[in-house]
Write an enzyme that holds these catalytic residues in place. Structure first.
Site, mmCIF file in Angstrom:
data_model
loop_
_atom_site.group_PDB
_atom_site.id
_atom_site.type_symbol
_atom_site.label_atom_id
_atom_site.label_comp_id
_atom_site.label_asym_id
_atom_site.label_seq_id
_atom_site.Cartn_x
_atom_site.Cartn_y
_atom_site.Cartn_z
ATOM 1 N N ASP A 77 0.625 -2.258 5.002
ATOM 2 C CA ASP A 77 -0.202 -2.461 3.813
ATOM 3 C C ASP A 77 -1.419 -3.364 3.991
ATOM 4 O O ASP A 77 -2.511 -3.016 3.598
ATOM 5 C CB ASP A 77 0.650 -3.082 2.702
ATOM 6 C CG ASP A 77 1.977 -2.376 2.549
ATOM 7 O OD1 ASP A 77 2.128 -1.280 3.097
ATOM 8 O OD2 ASP A 77 2.857 -2.930 1.883
ATOM 9 N N GLU A 100 12.118 -9.753 8.305
ATOM 10 C CA GLU A 100 11.189 -8.641 8.054
ATOM 11 C C GLU A 100 10.120 -8.590 9.151
ATOM 12 O O GLU A 100 9.780 -7.518 9.656
ATOM 13 C CB GLU A 100 10.561 -8.858 6.678
ATOM 14 C CG GLU A 100 9.766 -7.688 6.146
ATOM 15 C CD GLU A 100 9.387 -7.872 4.685
ATOM 16 O OE1 GLU A 100 9.705 -8.946 4.111
ATOM 17 O OE2 GLU A 100 8.784 -6.946 4.115
HETATM 18 C C1 9WN Z 1 4.901 -1.457 -0.599
HETATM 19 C C2 9WN Z 1 9.620 -1.835 2.127
HETATM 20 C C3 9WN Z 1 8.126 -1.810 2.327
HETATM 21 C C4 9WN Z 1 7.737 -1.297 3.722
HETATM 22 C C5 9WN Z 1 6.280 -1.547 4.061
HETATM 23 C C6 9WN Z 1 5.942 -3.014 3.775
HETATM 24 C C7 9WN Z 1 6.264 -3.370 2.322
HETATM 25 C C8 9WN Z 1 5.712 -2.585 0.048
HETATM 26 C C9 9WN Z 1 5.319 -3.932 -0.547
HETATM 27 O O1 9WN Z 1 7.657 -3.151 2.101
HETATM 28 O O2 9WN Z 1 5.494 -2.544 1.465
HETATM 29 O O3 9WN Z 1 5.375 -0.223 -0.177
HETATM 30 O O4 9WN Z 1 5.813 -4.248 -1.627
HETATM 31 O O5 9WN Z 1 4.508 -4.652 0.075
HETATM 32 O O6 9WN Z 1 4.613 -3.288 4.069
HETATM 33 O O7 9WN Z 1 6.055 -1.231 5.412
HETATM 34 O O8 9WN Z 1 7.991 0.071 3.801
HETATM 35 O O9 9WN Z 1 10.231 -2.562 3.160
#
Ligand code: 9WN
Length: 433
Positions: free
Chosen positions: A177, A401
Site C-alpha cells: 500500500d 507483520e
Molecule cells: C489494506 C492485510 C493487508 C495486506 C496488505 C497490507 C495491509 C490493508 C491495510 O494489510 O493492507 O488492504 O489496512 O493497510 O499492506 O499487504 O494484505 O494483512
C-alpha cells in the site's frame, strides 16, 4: 530493540501452527487478530502456499473460501468480510456496498478492489507439493474455471494502458500500500478531506492525508457502480505494477502447466506468458530494473522498490535481465547494506523509511516470492540467503507483520498469519508436525 532468544526449528514450527490455528475461522485464516478480522486475498493465498506441503485439504479450503467472494466479472476481491466483525475494520461492508452490484456474490460481502493474482501459482504449488494427490487433483479441477475467469477479467477489464499489462486502480490492489512507487500518482490527485474516521492504529501505518486519497479513490470507483468504462476513461489512479504483473505472468505459467490436469487448453496461457513478458520488457524496463508505470501521468516511478523484482518470477525472463536485477538486489541499494533481507524500498532513496509500512521494512511474503524467483533461475546462493535471513527474522522477533531491515526488530501486528505460514514452508524440510 525487542528481541528474544533464538528458538530452534521444532519450537518455531510449533509456534507457527499455534498462530495459524488461533487465526483460523473454520474456513479461512485472518491476517492477524485485532487489526485485520476478515479474509484478505493475498494473505490467504500465502497461507495456502505455506500449508501446501503440510495439509492439502486446509490449503485448499483457504482458496475455496476466498473464491466464494469472486464476482461474476471474474474479479477476486481483496477482502471477503467476516459477518461477525462486519465493521471491525475500516472501510467495512457499509462503505464498499458490494451487495448493490449485480455481479457480486450473494452470500458474502466483499470489497470492490482486487489484489495480486497469486491464486493459480498457489494452486500449482499445492498440486506440486501435495501429499494427498487425490485431493489436489480434485482441487485443480474445481478451481481452474474460476481462475480462468479471473485471468479473463484482468486481460479484458484491467488492460487500461492497452499494452498487454494489468493496471492496479488503487495502492491497496498492489498489497504494498504505502510503497513510494505510487507517490507521484497519488500526489497528482486533488487534495481531499473525507468525512470518515479510521480507527487509530500503529504509527508505522500511513498518515491521514494518504488515507484520505485512498478513500477518495474507493468512493469514486464505488459511485461509478464499479464500472469498467469509468476505470478506463475517468478513474484518476491507474498504475502498471511490475510485481502485480510478474505474479500474473507466473500464474499464467501455472495455469498452462495445470491445464492437462483440468482438461483445459494450455495454449491461451502460453500465449499470455509471452505477451506479458514482452509488455513488461517494453513498458516497464528502465535503467536496470522494472519500474511502476503511472498511466495517468505517463511516467515511470523514479524510485526502486521491492516490486521492481517481481518479473523475476518469470522462468523465461532473459538471463541478462535476471543478472541485472540480481546485481541491484544484492548491492548496497538493497540486501548489501541491510542486516536482514529484503528492504521494501532501496536504502539510498530519499523516500526510504525503515519503520513505515512498505517504505523500508522487510516482509516475509516478498522475501518468499523473491526466494521462489531465485529458485526458478537456479540461483542457489540467493535462495539460501533469502531463506536463512527470513528464518533469522522470525526466530528473533516472532511472526511480526514486518521487520526493521537493519536490526531485525519486529513491526506492525503480532501473530501475523503469512509470516507463520511461509515459515512453515521454509521449515518443511527440517521439521515434522
Ligand atoms: C489494506 C492485510 C493487508 C495486506 C496488505 C497490507 C495491509 C490493508 C491495510 O494489510 O493492507 O488492504 O489496512 O493497510 O499492506 O499487504 O494484505 O494483512
Amino acid at each position: 530493540m525487542e528481541s528474544r532468544a533464538a528458538v530452534d526449528d521444532a519450537a518455531l514450527g510449533r509456534e507457527a501452527w499455534s498462530v495459524l490455528d488461533a487465526n483460523w475461522t473454520g474456513s479461512a485464516t485472518v491476517p492477524a487478530p485485532g487489526l485485520y478480522p476478515h479474509q484478505w486475498n493475498w494473505d490467504s493465498t500465502f497461507v495456502a502456499m505455506g500449508l501446501a506441503r503440510w495439509d492439502t485439504r486446509r490449503a485448499g479450503t483457504e482458496l475455496i473460501s476466498l473464491l466464494a467472494g469472486q464476482w461474476g466479472t471474474g474479479m477476486v476481491p481483496h477482502i471477503v468480510f467476516h459477518p461477525v466483525h462486519a465493521e471491525g475494520y475500516f472501510p467495512g461492508p457499509s462503505v464498499w456496498r458490494s451487495q448493490n452490484h449485480p455481479a457480486s456474490p450473494r452470500a458474502v460481502c466483499t470489497s470492490g478492489l482486487t489484489q495480486p493474482p497469486l491464486h493459480a501459482l498457489a494452486l500449482w504449488w499445492i498440486w506440486r507439493h501435495a501429499a494427498d494427490r487425490d485431493t489436489a487433483v480434485a482441487l485443480v479441477r474445481r478451481l481452474y474455471p474460476m481462475l480462468a475467469a479471473q485471468h479473463d477479467y484482468l486481460a479484458t477489464s484491467r488492460d487500461l494502458g492497452g499494452g498487454g499489462l494489468a493496471a492496479i486502480v488503487h495502492p491497496w490492489e498492489s498489497g504494498m500500500d504505502d510503497s513510494p512507487a505510487w507517490d507521484t500518482a497519488l500526489e497528482a490527485l486533488p487534495p481531499v478531506r473525507h468525512p470518515y474516521h479510521r480507527r487509530e492504529e500503529s504509527s508505522d501505518r500511513h498518515p491521514d492525508s494518504r488515507h484520505d486519497r485512498y478513500m477518495a479513490l474507493v468512493l469514486g470507483y464505488r459511485d461509478s457502480g464499479y464500472d469498467p468504462a469509468y476505470l478506463r476513461d475517468e478513474h484518476p489512479f491507474a498504475v502498471e505494477d511490475p510485481m502485480f504483473n510478474g505474479i500474473w505472468l507466473a500464474s499464467c505459467q501455472a495455469l498452462a502447466e495445470l491445464a492437462p490436469v483440468a482438461g483445459a487448453d494450455a495454449g491461451p496461457y502460453r500465449e499470455a506468458v509471452e505477451r506479458i513478458r514482452a509488455a513488461l520488457l517494453e513498458r516497464l524496463w528502465d535503467d536496470g530494473v522494472f519500474r511502476a508505470r503511472d498511466l495517468r501521468g505517463g511516467r515511470l516511478s523514479p524510485v526502486c522498490t521491492i516490486g521492481c523484482f517481481g518479473p523475476m518470477l518469470d522462468q523465461g525472463m532473459p538471463g541478462e535481465r535476471v543478472a541485472e536485477l540480481v546485481r541491484v538486489l544484492e548491492s548496497a541499494r538493497f540486501m548489501g547494506a541491510a542486516g536482514y533481507p529484503v528492504p521494501s524500498c532501496e536504502i539510498r532513496a530519499q523516500q526510504f523509511d525503515r519503520s513505515c509500512y512498505w517504505r523500508g521494512p522487510s516482509w516475509v511474503n516478498t522475501n518468499w516470492l523473491l526466494r521462489r524467483a531465485a529458485a526458478a533461475h537456479d540461483l542457489a546462493g540467493l535462495v539460501r540467503l533469502l531463506g536463512s535471513g527470513t528464518l533469522r527474522l522470525v526466530r528473533q522477533a516472532g511472526f511480526r507483520e514486518c521487520f526493521d531491515p537493519f536490526d531485525g526488530s519486529g513491526r506492525g501486528s503480532r501473530d501475523f498469519s503469512w509470516s507463520a505460514a511461509l515459515t512453515l514452508d521454509l521449515l518443511a524440510d527440517t521439521v515434522e508436525r
